[in-house]
Design an enzyme around this catalytic site. Structure first.
Site, PDB file in Angstrom:
ATOM      1  N   SER A   8       0.698   6.119  -9.294  1.00 35.68           N
ATOM      2  CA  SER A   8       1.141   6.879  -7.768  1.00 35.68           C
ATOM      3  C   SER A   8       2.333   7.818  -7.933  1.00 35.68           C
ATOM      4  CB  SER A   8       1.675   5.509  -6.905  1.00 35.68           C
ATOM      5  OG  SER A   8       2.127   6.336  -6.016  1.00 35.68           O
ATOM      6  N   ASP A  68      -3.324   1.595  -2.220  1.00 40.36           N
ATOM      7  CA  ASP A  68      -3.730   2.353  -1.279  1.00 40.36           C
ATOM      8  C   ASP A  68      -3.266   1.598  -0.131  1.00 40.36           C
ATOM      9  OD1 ASP A  68      -4.593   5.008  -0.551  1.00 40.36           O
ATOM     10  OD2 ASP A  68      -6.134   3.598   0.723  1.00 40.36           O
ATOM     11  N   GLY A 149       7.982   7.262   5.217  1.00 40.81           N
ATOM     12  CA  GLY A 149       6.900   7.172   5.881  1.00 40.81           C
ATOM     13  C   GLY A 149       7.160   6.792   7.320  1.00 40.81           C
ATOM     14  N   TYR A 150       6.379   5.961   8.096  1.00 39.00           N
ATOM     15  CA  TYR A 150       6.677   5.450   9.206  1.00 39.00           C
ATOM     16  C   TYR A 150       7.580   4.421   9.498  1.00 39.00           C
ATOM     17  CZ  TYR A 150       1.946   7.530   9.068  1.00 39.00           C
ATOM     18  OH  TYR A 150       0.884   8.644   9.222  1.00 39.00           O
ATOM     19  N   LYS A 171      13.140  -5.542   2.926  1.00 36.22           N
ATOM     20  CA  LYS A 171      11.673  -4.890   3.147  1.00 36.22           C
ATOM     21  C   LYS A 171      10.773  -5.306   2.111  1.00 36.22           C
ATOM     22  CE  LYS A 171       8.874  -0.993   3.295  1.00 36.22           C
ATOM     23  NZ  LYS A 171       8.732   0.721   3.267  1.00 36.22           N
ATOM     24  N   HIS A 176       3.940  -5.439   3.530  1.00 31.81           N
ATOM     25  CA  HIS A 176       2.516  -5.480   2.612  1.00 31.81           C
ATOM     26  C   HIS A 176       2.410  -5.195   1.294  1.00 31.81           C
ATOM     27  CE1 HIS A 176       4.105  -1.601   3.718  1.00 31.81           C
ATOM     28  NE2 HIS A 176       3.018  -0.712   3.483  1.00 31.81           N
TER      29      HIS A 176
HETATM   30  P1  IMP Z   1      -1.601   6.383   0.054  1.00 30.88           P
HETATM   31  O1  IMP Z   1      -0.545   7.186  -0.945  1.00 30.88           O
HETATM   32  O2  IMP Z   1      -2.615   7.353   0.078  1.00 30.88           O
HETATM   33  O3  IMP Z   1      -1.617   4.982  -0.171  1.00 30.88           O
HETATM   34  O4  IMP Z   1      -0.718   6.680   1.463  1.00 30.88           O
HETATM   35  C1  IMP Z   1       0.022   5.802   2.077  1.00 30.88           C
HETATM   36  C2  IMP Z   1       0.527   6.238   3.191  1.00 30.88           C
HETATM   37  O5  IMP Z   1       0.577   5.286   4.173  1.00 30.88           O
HETATM   38  C3  IMP Z   1       1.988   6.827   2.994  1.00 30.88           C
HETATM   39  O6  IMP Z   1       2.100   8.149   2.770  1.00 30.88           O
HETATM   40  C4  IMP Z   1       2.639   6.512   4.420  1.00 30.88           C
HETATM   41  O7  IMP Z   1       2.294   7.385   5.599  1.00 30.88           O
HETATM   42  C5  IMP Z   1       1.904   5.181   4.903  1.00 30.88           C
HETATM   43  N1  IMP Z   1       2.642   3.888   4.130  1.00 30.88           N
HETATM   44  C6  IMP Z   1       2.306   2.992   3.321  1.00 30.88           C
HETATM   45  N2  IMP Z   1       3.194   2.195   3.150  1.00 30.88           N
HETATM   46  C7  IMP Z   1       4.245   2.436   3.791  1.00 30.88           C
HETATM   47  C8  IMP Z   1       5.551   1.825   3.959  1.00 30.88           C
HETATM   48  O8  IMP Z   1       5.634   0.816   3.329  1.00 30.88           O
HETATM   49  N3  IMP Z   1       6.396   2.384   4.710  1.00 30.88           N
HETATM   50  C9  IMP Z   1       6.008   3.570   5.696  1.00 30.88           C
HETATM   51  N4  IMP Z   1       4.872   4.417   5.512  1.00 30.88           N
HETATM   52  C10 IMP Z   1       3.940   3.620   4.573  1.00 30.88           C
END
Ligand code: IMP
Length: 191
Positions: A8, A68, A149-150, A171, A176
């Site tokens: 990542s 993911d 993120g959110y 957290k 998750h």
């Molecule tokens: P990935 O890198 O494709 O798995 O994208 C995951 C996306 O989900 C992130 O860019 C965030 O927008 C959202 N996300 C996943 N986990 C979190 C978290 O723990 N906090 C806030 N946003 C999250």
């Protein structure tokens, strides 16, 4: 010490995961010289996690895992879901994604939401999956500066602060990703 590559480039995620895996020697993509952007074209967390993990496994030959994850909102039919990272379009932008979710939720009565994470681990050439969910509600206005993120609008069940207001240790204990990482660490420790 056991070794593992974390597939990542998301700094927020990597920081959280490193805190939870102090007994394992973790390599970043930069450490192993992997600088390609892996597309995430699928509609499931499992497939997207697998495609990231296997691209890095093919390149390094090392044990590797990818996560993911995303936020799922029942009032929006499960969106942003697997598309959380680019909910407001490309290029990926966490701030624009958050503003879009706040706007989309403005007229919604059901404010429940949950984060989901799926980890795909490739260990000694075999593929394993570990999952975690964290349920809560979305507040109307941003609060706090932690997390990513959110997090400024997500309040986990049993708390009155957003993930961005809570300490990262807190957290990680309920998130998750924290739950999925714990399952993976238990698995690795038993190998
Ligand atoms: P990935 O890198 O494709 O798995 O994208 C995951 C996306 O989900 C992130 O860019 C965030 O927008 C959202 N996300 C996943 N986990 C979190 C978290 O723990 N906090 C806030 N946003 C999250």
């Amino acid at each position: 010490m056991k070794e593992l590559v974390i597939a990542s480039n998301n700094k927020g995620k990597v920081k959280e995961i490193k805190m939870m895996m102090q007994d394992i020697n973790l390599y970043s993509l930069e450490d192993v010289g992997f600088d390609k952007e892996v597309p995430e074209p699928y509609d499931t967390f499992n497939e997207n996690a697998h495609t990231k993990a296997s691209a890095v496994h093919e390149y390094t030959g090392k044990n590797v895992f990818a996560d993911d994850s995303g936020i799922c909102v029942p009032a929006l039919g499960g969106a942003p879901g697997v598309h959380s990272a680019y909910y407001a379009g490309l290029p990926r932008d966490n701030d624009r994604n958050l503003e879009k979710l706040i706007a989309d939720m403005a007229d919604k009565e059901d404010r429940s939401a949950y984060y989901k994470a799926v980890i795909c681990l490739i260990w000694d050439g075999e593929v394993y999956y570990f999952e975690g969910e964290c349920h809560g509600t979305l507040v109307a206005e941003k609060r706090g500066t932690g997390g990513f993120g959110y997090d400024p609008i997500f309040v986990p069940e049993g708390y009155d602060k957003t993930f961005a207001e809570l300490q990262l240790e807190v957290k990680n204990n309920l998130s998750h990703r924290g739950k999925a990482v714990k399952k993976m660490v238990d698995f690795i420790n038993n190998r």
